[in-house]
Motif scaffolding. Structure first.
Motif, PDB file in Angstrom:
ATOM      1  N   LYS A   1       0.827  -1.224   0.000  1.00 49.72           N
ATOM      2  CA  LYS A   1       0.000   0.000   0.000  1.00 49.72           C
ATOM      3  C   LYS A   1       0.853   1.263   0.000  1.00 49.72           C
ATOM      4  O   LYS A   1       0.585   2.203  -0.746  1.00 49.72           O
ATOM      5  CB  LYS A   1      -0.942   0.012   1.220  1.00 49.72           C
ATOM      6  CG  LYS A   1      -1.907  -1.143   1.278  1.00 49.72           C
ATOM      7  CD  LYS A   1      -2.797  -1.087   2.499  1.00 49.72           C
ATOM      8  CE  LYS A   1      -2.068  -1.202   3.816  1.00 49.72           C
ATOM      9  NZ  LYS A   1      -1.367  -2.500   4.007  1.00 49.72           N
ATOM     10  N   THR A   2       1.887   1.288   0.858  1.00 52.05           N
ATOM     11  CA  THR A   2       2.727   2.491   0.956  1.00 52.05           C
ATOM     12  C   THR A   2       3.489   2.725  -0.345  1.00 52.05           C
ATOM     13  O   THR A   2       3.566   3.864  -0.830  1.00 52.05           O
ATOM     14  CB  THR A   2       3.734   2.327   2.127  1.00 52.05           C
ATOM     15  OG1 THR A   2       3.006   1.910   3.272  1.00 52.05           O
ATOM     16  CG2 THR A   2       4.471   3.599   2.423  1.00 52.05           C
ATOM     17  N   THR A   3       4.005   1.640  -0.906  1.00 47.72           N
ATOM     18  CA  THR A   3       4.765   1.732  -2.161  1.00 47.72           C
ATOM     19  C   THR A   3       3.876   2.301  -3.269  1.00 47.72           C
ATOM     20  O   THR A   3       4.270   3.223  -3.996  1.00 47.72           O
ATOM     21  CB  THR A   3       5.267   0.318  -2.555  1.00 47.72           C
ATOM     22  OG1 THR A   3       5.950  -0.236  -1.431  1.00 47.72           O
ATOM     23  CG2 THR A   3       6.151   0.350  -3.773  1.00 47.72           C
TER      24      THR A   3
ATOM     25  N   ASN B   1      -3.076   9.027   4.173  1.00 46.10           N
ATOM     26  CA  ASN B   1      -2.717   7.815   4.916  1.00 46.10           C
ATOM     27  C   ASN B   1      -3.502   7.760   6.227  1.00 46.10           C
ATOM     28  O   ASN B   1      -3.398   8.666   7.057  1.00 46.10           O
ATOM     29  CB  ASN B   1      -1.205   7.816   5.176  1.00 46.10           C
ATOM     30  CG  ASN B   1      -0.781   6.625   5.994  1.00 46.10           C
ATOM     31  OD1 ASN B   1      -1.088   6.533   7.174  1.00 46.10           O
ATOM     32  ND2 ASN B   1      -0.085   5.701   5.374  1.00 46.10           N
TER      33      ASN B   1
ATOM     34  N   SER C   1       1.074   3.969  -2.898  1.00 47.83           N
ATOM     35  CA  SER C   1       0.659   5.342  -2.553  1.00 47.83           C
ATOM     36  C   SER C   1       1.731   6.337  -2.944  1.00 47.83           C
ATOM     37  O   SER C   1       1.426   7.416  -3.484  1.00 47.83           O
ATOM     38  CB  SER C   1       0.414   5.457  -1.047  1.00 47.83           C
ATOM     39  OG  SER C   1      -0.627   4.621  -0.688  1.00 47.83           O
ATOM     40  N   ASN C   2       2.985   5.997  -2.673  1.00 51.12           N
ATOM     41  CA  ASN C   2       4.071   6.925  -3.015  1.00 51.12           C
ATOM     42  C   ASN C   2       4.139   7.144  -4.521  1.00 51.12           C
ATOM     43  O   ASN C   2       4.356   8.269  -4.987  1.00 51.12           O
ATOM     44  CB  ASN C   2       5.405   6.414  -2.471  1.00 51.12           C
ATOM     45  CG  ASN C   2       5.457   6.539  -0.952  1.00 51.12           C
ATOM     46  OD1 ASN C   2       4.713   7.327  -0.360  1.00 51.12           O
ATOM     47  ND2 ASN C   2       6.316   5.760  -0.312  1.00 51.12           N
TER      48      ASN C   2
ATOM     49  N   GLU D   1      -5.425   5.375   1.987  1.00 47.93           N
ATOM     50  CA  GLU D   1      -4.673   4.137   2.157  1.00 47.93           C
ATOM     51  C   GLU D   1      -4.662   3.695   3.612  1.00 47.93           C
ATOM     52  O   GLU D   1      -4.459   4.518   4.507  1.00 47.93           O
ATOM     53  CB  GLU D   1      -3.226   4.404   1.702  1.00 47.93           C
ATOM     54  CG  GLU D   1      -2.282   3.282   1.962  1.00 47.93           C
ATOM     55  CD  GLU D   1      -0.989   3.737   2.629  1.00 47.93           C
ATOM     56  OE1 GLU D   1      -0.400   2.907   3.344  1.00 47.93           O
ATOM     57  OE2 GLU D   1      -0.584   4.905   2.435  1.00 47.93           O
TER      58      GLU D   1
ATOM     59  N   ASP E   1      -1.448   7.815   9.598  1.00 50.83           N
ATOM     60  CA  ASP E   1      -0.905   9.136   9.928  1.00 50.83           C
ATOM     61  C   ASP E   1      -2.016  10.033  10.466  1.00 50.83           C
ATOM     62  O   ASP E   1      -1.813  10.807  11.404  1.00 50.83           O
ATOM     63  CB  ASP E   1      -0.302   9.811   8.681  1.00 50.83           C
ATOM     64  CG  ASP E   1       0.945   9.090   8.195  1.00 50.83           C
ATOM     65  OD1 ASP E   1       1.454   8.228   8.937  1.00 50.83           O
ATOM     66  OD2 ASP E   1       1.400   9.395   7.066  1.00 50.83           O
TER      67      ASP E   1
END
Ligand code: DAT
Length: 171
Positions: free
Chosen positions: A20-22, A36, A24-25, A82, A39
């Motif tokens: 997900k983070t990959t 996020n 999203s970036n 995300e 966060d």
């Protein structure tokens, strides 16, 4: 406001480690706004404890839902949200949900290589993936026609992002 006018949120969910983070970036690099959920929870202090056995914060779902709703009312554009509990977003705002999936053996490897997780936390996440936990949590909130699973096991992140963009462009 009708559901159609409100629904501008694309959820990105999936077990920790699926990417997900990959993704999203990469979406951010392409200019898409991505929010996020973790966060947001931490920034607004929307948790009331820490579960040491599960190594995760305990959230107050009702307070979090109300806060997200308020935030979304002020955000007029298409927005990705995300988080592996992103089904908490009030569903009238949601256009689609993507659930990123990963083969258990690959997920175990990704988590072992990149996370400072205990063995039991890694296995808990692998089991969650095997048991379709994120998918089922989403299905409890959203019609199946709005849920799209994407197998990330053998795809490079750029390809996954292309598939997501291609899918959302069709609507
Ligand atoms: P998540 O945010 O869902 O917890 P992540 O983006 O942090 O997952 O990815 C976990 C690790 O796996 C990270 O080191 C990057 C790697 N990864 C993510 N997507 C991948 C892919 N499609 N192929 C190979 N490795 C990937």
């Amino acid at each position: 406001m009708s559901r159609k006018q409100l629904s501008r949120v694309i959820l990105l969910s999936g077990t920790p480690g699926v990417g997900k983070t990959t993704i999203s970036n990469l979406l951010r690099l392409k200019g898409y706004p991505v929010f996020n959920l973790n966060d947001f929870i931490i920034k607004h202090g929307l948790y009331f404890g820490y579960d040491h056995s599960r190594e995760s914060v305990i959230i107050d779902e009702n307070v979090l839902k109300a806060k997200i709703e308020k935030e979304l009312e002020q955000f007029p554009e298409l927005l990705f949200i995300e988080g592996h509990t992103s089904e908490i977003v009030p569903m009238e705002f949601v256009k689609f949900a993507f659930i990123l999936r990963c083969k258990p053996s690959i997920l175990r490897e990704r988590l072992s290589l990149t996370r400072d997780y205990s063995h039991s936390k890694i296995e808990e996440n692998v089991q969650a993936e095997i048991m379709d936990e994120c998918l089922i949590a989403m299905q409890e909130q959203l019609p199946s026609s709005l849920i799209l699973e994407l197998n990330t096991s053998d795809l490079i992140p750029e390809n996954i992002v292309e598939q997501i963009i291609s899918r959302i462009s069709k609507t």
